[in-house]
Design an enzyme around this catalytic site. Structure first.
Site, PDB file in Angstrom:
ATOM      1  N   ALA A 261      -4.066  -1.257   0.431  1.00  0.00           N
ATOM      2  CA  ALA A 261      -3.584  -2.605   0.339  1.00  0.00           C
ATOM      3  C   ALA A 261      -3.913  -3.189   1.580  1.00  0.00           C
ATOM      4  O   ALA A 261      -4.078  -2.729   2.919  1.00  0.00           O
ATOM      5  CB  ALA A 261      -2.125  -2.448   0.297  1.00  0.00           C
ATOM      6  N   LYS A 262      -4.009  -4.597   1.622  1.00  0.00           N
ATOM      7  CA  LYS A 262      -4.231  -5.452   2.604  1.00  0.00           C
ATOM      8  C   LYS A 262      -2.932  -5.579   3.715  1.00  0.00           C
ATOM      9  O   LYS A 262      -3.190  -5.489   4.736  1.00  0.00           O
ATOM     10  CB  LYS A 262      -4.485  -7.038   2.129  1.00  0.00           C
ATOM     11  CG  LYS A 262      -5.969  -6.947   1.581  1.00  0.00           C
ATOM     12  CD  LYS A 262      -6.133  -8.759   1.382  1.00  0.00           C
ATOM     13  CE  LYS A 262      -7.777  -8.714   0.854  1.00  0.00           C
ATOM     14  NZ  LYS A 262      -7.960 -10.078   0.403  1.00  0.00           N
ATOM     15  N   ARG A 263      -2.122  -4.869   3.058  1.00  0.00           N
ATOM     16  CA  ARG A 263      -0.773  -4.984   3.851  1.00  0.00           C
ATOM     17  C   ARG A 263      -0.721  -3.836   4.942  1.00  0.00           C
ATOM     18  O   ARG A 263      -0.132  -3.800   6.060  1.00  0.00           O
ATOM     19  CB  ARG A 263       0.641  -5.011   3.162  1.00  0.00           C
ATOM     20  CG  ARG A 263       0.647  -3.757   2.305  1.00  0.00           C
ATOM     21  CD  ARG A 263       2.033  -4.036   1.301  1.00  0.00           C
ATOM     22  NE  ARG A 263       1.979  -3.080   0.457  1.00  0.00           N
ATOM     23  CZ  ARG A 263       1.312  -3.046  -0.784  1.00  0.00           C
ATOM     24  NH1 ARG A 263       0.810  -4.118  -1.181  1.00  0.00           N
ATOM     25  NH2 ARG A 263       1.234  -1.785  -1.712  1.00  0.00           N
TER      26      ARG A 263
END
Ligand code: GLU
Length: 333
Positions: A261-263
């Site tokens: 995930a980009k997070r």
């Protein structure tokens, strides 16, 4: 029988594209897929375009646009056309290409290929982004499918979206990585959104219009977009356009099996760069993950032009372990 795609023809010079969405920093999974997409074109003297896919206003972050270009350049990738270098198909930013998508929507309307739909707010909200596997909901039940284009006039002020009428039957293509693939779009999402009335196009429509307008004939991307491909092939057909060849690469996952995930900041290229990671080390390690080398040798993307081989990339998802990430920043003295 594959009904649209021809087998990979080595006489055709590839025109590929890198299509980052500026919604957060690029991570290791992007780095691997973009490296593969770049090599797939460049290893056959192909051309590369860079297009910024920024239609999802709720997720786009203004600073992420330049950051994505910086991340890709840091990795050692280049492009012949893009927002920073211009080119014959400018602009290369989707939010600046809305007229093209509007014209394509009109063409679809004139053929009754779409109908106005007042259902499912959540799915309408999500339509501007590429539907990565976990975002795919159940198939649309066809509630509004008896409407015709002209019925849109009777909807008054009600917000509505344009939905593509998916015909029955599977769509098959010869995937550059997966081989023969067949997906029935009626079972994988059903009638899909192409635009929100008065708001803008969906990812599916924009990507088809752009890939066609930019002369892209080779699309290499993550395997989670496999279910988007039959929808896009249907749009190419409905618009009288030629579809590119598609190659869907196994995803990068964390040890718990979830898509990166980009997070997760520690996996971002910008974070790795700040922590002292060397792009040449990263490229060498990515080449090992792709099966092109037994040992990680610091190298540039160009160094793999001769040894690039889609067929050697392991079929299983690429598991990114914290130890592997750590090895990128622990540079030996
Ligand atoms: N911009 C899309 C994404 O980041 C890529 C879509 C595509 O390659 O077709 O997910």
């Amino acid at each position: 029988m594959p009904d649209l795609q021809t087998a990979n023809d080595s006489r055709i010079i590839p025109s590929g594209r890198l299509a980052p969405s500026p919604t957060g920093g690029l991570h290791l999974g992007h780095a691997r897929t973009f490296l593969i997409a770049w090599l797939a074109a460049r290893s056959r003297a192909g051309r590369m375009a860079l297009r910024v896919e920024d239609l999802d206003a709720s997720r786009v972050r203004p600073e992420a646009r330049q950051a994505a270009l910086d991340d890709l350049a840091w990795l050692g990738l280049d492009w012949d056309e893009g927002p920073d270098v211009g080119g014959p198909c400018a602009p290369y930013v989707q939010s600046e290409r809305l007229e093209l998508y509007a014209a394509a929507l009109e063409a679809l309307k004139s053929r009754e290929a779409v109908y106005p739909c007042i259902c499912t707010r959540a799915d309408i909200q999500r339509a501007a982004s590429a539907p990565h596997s976990e975002d795919e909901g159940p198939s649309y039940p066809g509630t509004c499918s008896r409407r015709s284009v002209a019925d849109a006039r009777n909807l008054g002020d009600r917000p509505f979206a344009w939905r593509f009428r998916v015909p029955t039957g599977a769509i098959a293509w010869q995937d550059l990585y997966q081989g023969a693939v067949s997906v029935d779009p009626a079972l994988a999402g059903g009638d899909f959104l192409v635009a929100r009335n008065g708001v803008g196009p969906s990812y599916q429509l924009a990507v088809v219009v752009d890939d066609a307008a930019m002369g892209i004939n080779q699309v290499i991307r993550g395997a989670d977009l496999v279910t988007s491909t039959p929808r896009q092939i249907l749009l190419y057909r409905a618009l009288g356009l030629t579809a590119p060849e598609f190659g869907h690469i196994p995803l990068a996952v964390s040890p718990d099996g979830r898509r990166l995930a980009k997070r997760d900041g520690s996996l971002k290229l910008a974070t790795l760069r700040e922590r002292g990671a060397e792009p040449r080390r990263l490229v060498g390690s990515l080449a090992v993950s792709c099966g092109w080398s037994e040992t990680a040798v610091p190298s540039s993307p160009q160094d793999w032009l001769d040894r690039f081989d889609l067929g050697r990339i392991p079929a299983d998802p690429w598991v990114v372990t914290p130890m592997w990430v750590q090895s990128l920043v622990n540079v030996p003295p």
